[in-house]
Scaffold this motif. Structure first.
Motif, short mmCIF file in Angstrom:
data_model
loop_
_atom_site.label_atom_id
_atom_site.label_comp_id
_atom_site.label_asym_id
_atom_site.label_seq_id
_atom_site.Cartn_x
_atom_site.Cartn_y
_atom_site.Cartn_z
N ALA A 120 0.86 -1.28 0.05
CA ALA A 120 -0.14 0.12 0.01
C ALA A 120 0.93 1.12 0.05
O ALA A 120 0.71 2.24 -0.89
CB ALA A 120 -0.89 0.11 1.30
N MET A 121 1.78 1.24 0.66
CA MET A 121 2.73 2.43 0.76
C MET A 121 3.54 2.75 -0.52
O MET A 121 3.80 3.79 -0.91
CB MET A 121 3.97 2.22 1.94
N ASP B 294 -0.93 7.35 1.77
CA ASP B 294 -0.47 8.34 2.84
C ASP B 294 0.09 7.76 4.21
O ASP B 294 1.23 8.22 4.53
CB ASP B 294 -1.60 9.41 3.23
N THR B 295 -0.57 6.79 4.61
CA THR B 295 -0.57 6.17 6.08
C THR B 295 -0.67 4.78 5.94
O THR B 295 -1.43 4.16 5.47
CB THR B 295 -1.40 6.91 6.93
N TRP B 296 0.24 4.25 7.10
CA TRP B 296 0.26 2.77 7.44
C TRP B 296 -0.38 2.87 8.80
O TRP B 296 0.61 3.41 9.78
CB TRP B 296 1.55 2.22 7.31
N TYR B 297 -1.40 2.39 9.10
CA TYR B 297 -1.93 2.27 10.44
C TYR B 297 -1.49 0.98 10.84
O TYR B 297 -2.21 -0.13 10.51
CB TYR B 297 -3.46 2.55 10.44
N ALA C 264 11.39 3.59 3.33
CA ALA C 264 11.91 3.21 2.14
C ALA C 264 11.02 3.44 1.10
O ALA C 264 11.23 3.93 -0.05
CB ALA C 264 12.47 1.63 2.26
N ALA C 265 9.64 3.05 1.24
CA ALA C 265 8.49 3.22 0.53
C ALA C 265 8.36 4.93 0.17
O ALA C 265 8.08 5.33 -1.06
CB ALA C 265 7.46 2.76 0.93
N GLN C 266 8.47 5.72 1.10
CA GLN C 266 8.61 7.05 0.95
C GLN C 266 9.56 7.63 0.06
O GLN C 266 9.34 8.55 -0.68
CB GLN C 266 8.28 7.84 2.21
N ASN C 267 10.72 6.98 0.02
CA ASN C 267 11.93 7.35 -0.63
C ASN C 267 11.96 6.71 -1.99
O ASN C 267 12.84 7.05 -2.80
CB ASN C 267 13.22 7.18 0.10
N ALA D 111 11.86 -1.65 0.68
CA ALA D 111 10.60 -2.08 1.58
C ALA D 111 10.15 -3.35 1.29
O ALA D 111 9.82 -3.91 2.21
CB ALA D 111 9.54 -1.05 1.03
N LEU D 112 10.16 -4.18 0.25
CA LEU D 112 9.43 -5.39 0.23
C LEU D 112 10.63 -6.39 0.84
O LEU D 112 10.32 -7.57 1.17
CB LEU D 112 9.34 -5.66 -1.41
N ARG D 113 11.96 -6.19 0.62
CA ARG D 113 12.87 -6.74 1.31
C ARG D 113 12.74 -7.00 2.75
O ARG D 113 12.76 -7.91 3.34
CB ARG D 113 14.25 -6.34 1.12
#
Length: 298
Positions: free
Chosen positions: A199-200, A205-208, A225-228, A234-236
């Motif tokens: 999702a990220m 926008d947010t991970w709850y 990582a996802a934001q960058n 991120a998947l690793r």
């Protein structure tokens, strides 16, 4: 609502057998989140067992958390069966200093879309607290349709949504559709930890996050990582959490994180009855997963 982005960490609410909040233990949990640098704290969510707590105990949890959070935004669960109760809870949260309220369509009798619309609109209007829509059909048995979300997003004071994530392959299209149907600045986030990295990466926008309430550092690494734009990283990291996601699915995230809090020495608490703690064999599996995770991240 700039704070409704990044990682929102949802801790448990430690209580005794009489339902009284252990504020010292709660503060220890909150302190871990603040030290890690989470973007917000999700207090009294489903992981925080809000529906099992009285209004007085919710207030005590709020006061303790906001004091310990020291400026980190707190999103407080304000759900209740009756609209008037939810209004009072939202007013309490605003008075305590919460940045927003998390509101689910809690019910005993099944609700219609018009009933949910009036419920949410009334709480937003009468409380003056920014409201996050909490779509949690697994517990409420009510699912927000795209039409209802679009209607609610136009209501002054309703500023965000916390969506479930059931199928990773459907997140991108769901997010795109919701973006096109909601105003600019309306925050769109997801729960369901095992699909949250996807999702990220897709631009949520947010991970709850449930896991972030007890292990914030590793969850923050996924979010940053996802934001960058580093989807591979991120998947690793997310892949290293696969054994934990399997425990969440098998035993529930709620029971699992209670066990983690105990094993990590943060607090010793059990979920409110009639929810039972994990049996010994399951606790051994949680301990093994924590050991593997520590080795992998090292």
């Amino acid at each position: 609502m700039a704070f409704l982005s990044g990682l929102s960490a949802f801790p448990i609410t430690p209580i005794d057998l009489d339902g009284r909040v252990d504020t010292a233990a709660l503060k220890r949990l909150v302190a871990r989140l603040c030290i890690a640098g989470v973007d917000s704290i999700g207090l009294l969510g489903s992981t925080g067992t809000y529906m099992y707590l009285s209004r007085e105990e919710r207030r005590r949890a709020l006061d303790a958390t906001i004091e310990e959070a020291n400026g980190v935004p707190v999103v407080a669960g304000v759900g209740a069966l009756r609209t008037d109760e939810a209004v009072r809870l939202a007013q309490d949260a605003k008075a305590a200093g919460a940045a927003a309220g998390l509101l689910a369509a809690v019910s005993y009798a099944p609700l219609t879309e018009d009933e949910v619309f009036e419920h949410f609109s009334t709480v937003a209007r009468k409380s003056g607290l920014p409201i996050v829509i909490y779509d949690n059909p697994g517990t409420t048995h009510f699912r927000f349709t795209a039409v209802l979300v679009e209607r609610l997003a136009q209501v002054p004071g309703i500023v965000a949504i916390k969506n479930p994530t059931e199928k990773a392959e459907e997140i991108a299209s769901h997010l795109g559709q919701q973006r096109s149907a909601t105003p600019k600045g309306f925050s769109i986030g997801y729960s369901g930890d095992w699909n949250a990295a996807q999702a990220m990466i897709c631009g949520a926008d947010t991970w709850y996050s449930v896991l972030a309430g007890i292990l914030p550092d590793v969850c923050l690494r996924i979010v940053r990582a996802a934001q960058n734009g580093d989807a591979e990283e991120a998947l690793r990291i997310d892949a290293s959490l696969a054994p934990i996601w399997e425990l969440f699915k098998r035993f529930s995230s709620l029971r699992t994180v209670y066990t983690m809090a105990d094993l990590l020495g943060v607090c010793r608490a059990e979920p409110p009855r009639p929810i039972l703690p994990l049996p010994p064999f399951a606790k051994e599996q949680v301990a093994h997963c924590l050991t593997l995770l520590e080795q992998d991240l090292a």
